[in-house]
Design a protein around this motif. Structure first.
Motif, PDB file in Angstrom:
ATOM      1  N   ALA A 129     -70.401  10.491 -70.411  1.00  0.00           N
ATOM      2  CA  ALA A 129     -69.411  10.794 -71.532  1.00  0.00           C
ATOM      3  C   ALA A 129     -68.510  10.112 -72.038  1.00  0.00           C
ATOM      4  O   ALA A 129     -68.048   8.778 -71.280  1.00  0.00           O
ATOM      5  CB  ALA A 129     -68.810  12.860 -71.370  1.00  0.00           C
ATOM      6  N   VAL A 130     -68.492   9.884 -72.812  1.00  0.00           N
ATOM      7  CA  VAL A 130     -67.313   8.902 -73.592  1.00  0.00           C
ATOM      8  C   VAL A 130     -65.581  10.041 -72.784  1.00  0.00           C
ATOM      9  O   VAL A 130     -65.770  10.854 -73.549  1.00  0.00           O
ATOM     10  CB  VAL A 130     -66.912   8.270 -74.775  1.00  0.00           C
ATOM     11  N   VAL A 131     -64.768   9.640 -72.656  1.00  0.00           N
ATOM     12  CA  VAL A 131     -63.605  10.352 -71.695  1.00  0.00           C
ATOM     13  C   VAL A 131     -62.744  10.339 -73.385  1.00  0.00           C
ATOM     14  O   VAL A 131     -62.602   8.601 -73.491  1.00  0.00           O
ATOM     15  CB  VAL A 131     -62.722  10.310 -70.654  1.00  0.00           C
ATOM     16  N   VAL A 132     -62.287  11.170 -73.957  1.00  0.00           N
ATOM     17  CA  VAL A 132     -61.313  10.964 -74.816  1.00  0.00           C
ATOM     18  C   VAL A 132     -60.116  11.180 -74.103  1.00  0.00           C
ATOM     19  O   VAL A 132     -60.016  12.549 -73.877  1.00  0.00           O
ATOM     20  CB  VAL A 132     -61.665  11.620 -76.006  1.00  0.00           C
ATOM     21  N   ARG A 133     -59.654  11.548 -74.342  1.00  0.00           N
ATOM     22  CA  ARG A 133     -57.376  12.129 -73.775  1.00  0.00           C
ATOM     23  C   ARG A 133     -56.863  11.532 -75.137  1.00  0.00           C
ATOM     24  O   ARG A 133     -56.794  10.933 -75.711  1.00  0.00           O
ATOM     25  CB  ARG A 133     -57.300  10.735 -72.359  1.00  0.00           C
ATOM     26  N   SER A 134     -56.614  12.852 -74.995  1.00  0.00           N
ATOM     27  CA  SER A 134     -54.943  12.982 -76.153  1.00  0.00           C
ATOM     28  C   SER A 134     -53.998  13.907 -75.766  1.00  0.00           C
ATOM     29  O   SER A 134     -53.559  14.337 -75.019  1.00  0.00           O
ATOM     30  CB  SER A 134     -55.798  14.488 -76.708  1.00  0.00           C
ATOM     31  N   HIS A 135     -53.188  12.789 -76.527  1.00  0.00           N
ATOM     32  CA  HIS A 135     -51.342  12.807 -75.976  1.00  0.00           C
ATOM     33  C   HIS A 135     -51.090  13.414 -76.928  1.00  0.00           C
ATOM     34  O   HIS A 135     -50.943  12.733 -78.099  1.00  0.00           O
ATOM     35  CB  HIS A 135     -50.822  11.395 -75.546  1.00  0.00           C
ATOM     36  N   ARG A 136     -49.849  14.327 -77.117  1.00  0.00           N
ATOM     37  CA  ARG A 136     -48.590  14.893 -78.217  1.00  0.00           C
ATOM     38  C   ARG A 136     -47.590  14.444 -77.784  1.00  0.00           C
ATOM     39  O   ARG A 136     -46.899  15.055 -77.227  1.00  0.00           O
ATOM     40  CB  ARG A 136     -49.401  16.165 -78.201  1.00  0.00           C
ATOM     41  N   GLU A 137     -46.520  13.482 -78.005  1.00  0.00           N
ATOM     42  CA  GLU A 137     -45.097  12.817 -77.803  1.00  0.00           C
ATOM     43  C   GLU A 137     -45.111  12.504 -78.934  1.00  0.00           C
ATOM     44  O   GLU A 137     -44.933  12.331 -80.454  1.00  0.00           O
ATOM     45  CB  GLU A 137     -45.221  11.602 -77.337  1.00  0.00           C
ATOM     46  N   GLY A 138     -43.474  13.594 -79.786  1.00  0.00           N
ATOM     47  CA  GLY A 138     -42.490  13.165 -80.630  1.00  0.00           C
ATOM     48  C   GLY A 138     -42.944  12.787 -81.754  1.00  0.00           C
ATOM     49  O   GLY A 138     -43.984  13.761 -81.750  1.00  0.00           O
ATOM     50  N   GLU A 139     -42.409  12.080 -81.879  1.00  0.00           N
ATOM     51  CA  GLU A 139     -42.943  11.586 -83.774  1.00  0.00           C
ATOM     52  C   GLU A 139     -44.500  10.344 -84.233  1.00  0.00           C
ATOM     53  O   GLU A 139     -44.604   9.740 -84.917  1.00  0.00           O
ATOM     54  CB  GLU A 139     -42.200  11.495 -84.775  1.00  0.00           C
ATOM     55  N   ILE A 140     -45.316  10.511 -82.914  1.00  0.00           N
ATOM     56  CA  ILE A 140     -45.719   9.318 -83.227  1.00  0.00           C
ATOM     57  C   ILE A 140     -46.574   8.835 -84.361  1.00  0.00           C
ATOM     58  O   ILE A 140     -48.084  10.575 -83.849  1.00  0.00           O
ATOM     59  CB  ILE A 140     -46.643   9.004 -81.397  1.00  0.00           C
ATOM     60  N   PRO A 141     -46.476   8.647 -84.987  1.00  0.00           N
ATOM     61  CA  PRO A 141     -47.871   8.547 -86.390  1.00  0.00           C
ATOM     62  C   PRO A 141     -49.352   8.224 -85.942  1.00  0.00           C
ATOM     63  O   PRO A 141     -49.770   9.400 -86.088  1.00  0.00           O
ATOM     64  CB  PRO A 141     -47.603   7.398 -87.055  1.00  0.00           C
ATOM     65  N   GLY A 142     -49.792   7.431 -84.941  1.00  0.00           N
ATOM     66  CA  GLY A 142     -51.160   7.523 -84.696  1.00  0.00           C
ATOM     67  C   GLY A 142     -51.557   6.433 -83.677  1.00  0.00           C
ATOM     68  O   GLY A 142     -51.205   4.967 -84.110  1.00  0.00           O
ATOM     69  N   THR A 143     -51.452   6.223 -81.868  1.00  0.00           N
ATOM     70  CA  THR A 143     -51.821   4.781 -81.069  1.00  0.00           C
ATOM     71  C   THR A 143     -53.861   5.356 -81.401  1.00  0.00           C
ATOM     72  O   THR A 143     -53.655   6.804 -80.419  1.00  0.00           O
ATOM     73  CB  THR A 143     -51.128   4.824 -80.594  1.00  0.00           C
ATOM     74  N   HIS A 144     -54.323   4.564 -80.840  1.00  0.00           N
ATOM     75  CA  HIS A 144     -55.163   4.402 -80.870  1.00  0.00           C
ATOM     76  C   HIS A 144     -55.977   3.457 -79.820  1.00  0.00           C
ATOM     77  O   HIS A 144     -56.064   2.468 -80.355  1.00  0.00           O
ATOM     78  CB  HIS A 144     -56.482   4.896 -81.418  1.00  0.00           C
ATOM     79  N   GLU A 145     -56.504   3.675 -78.421  1.00  0.00           N
ATOM     80  CA  GLU A 145     -56.940   3.105 -77.632  1.00  0.00           C
ATOM     81  C   GLU A 145     -58.484   2.732 -77.114  1.00  0.00           C
ATOM     82  O   GLU A 145     -58.313   3.621 -77.036  1.00  0.00           O
ATOM     83  CB  GLU A 145     -55.830   2.186 -76.533  1.00  0.00           C
ATOM     84  N   VAL A 146     -58.778   1.625 -76.914  1.00  0.00           N
ATOM     85  CA  VAL A 146     -60.318   1.983 -76.316  1.00  0.00           C
ATOM     86  C   VAL A 146     -60.463   0.683 -74.681  1.00  0.00           C
ATOM     87  O   VAL A 146     -59.994  -0.347 -75.243  1.00  0.00           O
ATOM     88  CB  VAL A 146     -61.554   1.515 -77.689  1.00  0.00           C
ATOM     89  N   THR A 147     -60.536   1.291 -73.881  1.00  0.00           N
ATOM     90  CA  THR A 147     -60.913   0.265 -72.845  1.00  0.00           C
ATOM     91  C   THR A 147     -61.783   0.991 -71.894  1.00  0.00           C
ATOM     92  O   THR A 147     -62.756   1.545 -72.065  1.00  0.00           O
ATOM     93  CB  THR A 147     -59.785   1.168 -72.237  1.00  0.00           C
ATOM     94  N   TYR A 148     -62.762  -0.384 -71.544  1.00  0.00           N
ATOM     95  CA  TYR A 148     -63.942  -1.093 -71.012  1.00  0.00           C
ATOM     96  C   TYR A 148     -63.341  -0.734 -69.692  1.00  0.00           C
ATOM     97  O   TYR A 148     -62.660  -2.273 -69.278  1.00  0.00           O
ATOM     98  CB  TYR A 148     -64.133  -1.781 -71.640  1.00  0.00           C
ATOM     99  N   SER A 149     -63.192  -0.059 -68.501  1.00  0.00           N
ATOM    100  CA  SER A 149     -62.188  -0.598 -67.328  1.00  0.00           C
ATOM    101  C   SER A 149     -63.769  -1.159 -66.872  1.00  0.00           C
ATOM    102  O   SER A 149     -64.711  -0.266 -65.970  1.00  0.00           O
ATOM    103  CB  SER A 149     -62.404   0.833 -66.303  1.00  0.00           C
ATOM    104  N   GLY A 150     -63.520  -2.011 -65.731  1.00  0.00           N
ATOM    105  CA  GLY A 150     -64.122  -2.527 -64.549  1.00  0.00           C
ATOM    106  C   GLY A 150     -63.635  -2.928 -63.528  1.00  0.00           C
ATOM    107  O   GLY A 150     -62.919  -2.266 -63.230  1.00  0.00           O
ATOM    108  N   THR A 151     -64.848  -3.260 -62.328  1.00  0.00           N
ATOM    109  CA  THR A 151     -64.347  -3.803 -60.629  1.00  0.00           C
ATOM    110  C   THR A 151     -62.794  -4.497 -61.211  1.00  0.00           C
ATOM    111  O   THR A 151     -62.291  -5.270 -59.636  1.00  0.00           O
ATOM    112  CB  THR A 151     -65.285  -3.586 -59.711  1.00  0.00           C
TER     113      THR A 151
END
Length: 235
Positions: free
Chosen positions: A168-190
């Motif tokens: 599965a592609v893990v999607v993490r949702s965060h709710r903070e302050g008045e942030i209009p929208g930030t999206h980051e895609v990360t490929y993590s390797g060793t």
């Protein structure tokens, strides 16, 4: 253009401001509880309402020859039904989870990167999205679109919210302050990480994209996407 606003919350008001600045006229402001609407005055409707009203709003406009631009999320289980209705009525319709011109370029970058990473087997992908505390849905529609872009180009079979599974592609949702929208895609390797990120500074970019789409759809017939509006290739 004569524009009808379906939904008159923060986004509706921002779309009104952008529309007026681009020389357009607002002929209807339809909010919860609004019943009367004169379709004959409308050149296009821009829908940022609520999931419970979206399908009825969209179909009502299409049935009366009014093109619709919709950014309402949470109703997509009915998307195919609405698309077929649009074709039957010979109408014009665009849905996007995010109308920001920058985000739609980001969607394309995401798909290209996913194709490049598909055969490596060395990286685990994740998506982090952060929005203001007033946003009710999680994950965001934009995050889901990003996840679907990755799934379409890789061996991942699904996305999952806030839980890490191998397939599965893990999607993490965060709710903070008045942030209009930030999206980051990360490929993590060793040995390294690869990331792409989009940060919205305000809502105006979303509103501008919706109005640009409304301008583009004039005189057209069919079901389109922001790829068509921005000439980013086949849907």
């Amino acid at each position: 253009m004569n524009i009808a606003l379906l939904g008159y919350g923060k986004m509706g008001k921002m779309i009104e401001k952008v529309s007026l600045n681009r020389g357009h006229k607002i002929v209807a402001r339809v909010d919860i509880g609004s019943a009367e609407r004169d379709y004959n005055q409308m050149d296009v409707a821009i829908d940022f309402s609520v999931p419970e009203s979206a399908v009825e709003n969209i179909k009502g406009c299409l049935a009366n020859g009014v093109p619709v631009i919709s950014g309402t999320t949470g109703w997509l289980q009915h998307y195919e039904e609405v698309a077929e209705f649009c074709k039957k009525e010979k109408g014009a319709f665009i849905y996007s989870s995010n109308f920001s011109l920058g985000v739609n370029i980001f969607f394309e970058l995401n798909s290209i990167l996913a194709k490049m990473m598909a055969g490596t087997g060395e990286y685990k992908v994740s998506i982090d999205e952060t929005h203001h505390i007033h946003k009710l849905d999680a994950p965001s529609g934009t995050a889901i679109t990003l996840a679907e872009g990755i799934i379409g180009a890789t061996d991942y079979t699904r996305w999952q919210l806030n839980k890490d599974d191998d397939d599965a592609v893990v999607v993490r949702s965060h709710r903070e302050g008045e942030i209009p929208g930030t999206h980051e895609v990360t490929y993590s390797g060793t040995v390294d990480d690869i990331s792409i990120k989009h940060t919205a500074h305000n809502r105006e970019g979303f509103a501008l994209g919706a109005v640009v789409a409304a301008e583009w759809i004039q005189g057209k017939q069919g079901v389109y996407s922001m790829k068509d509006v921005l000439n980013l290739g086949a849907k």
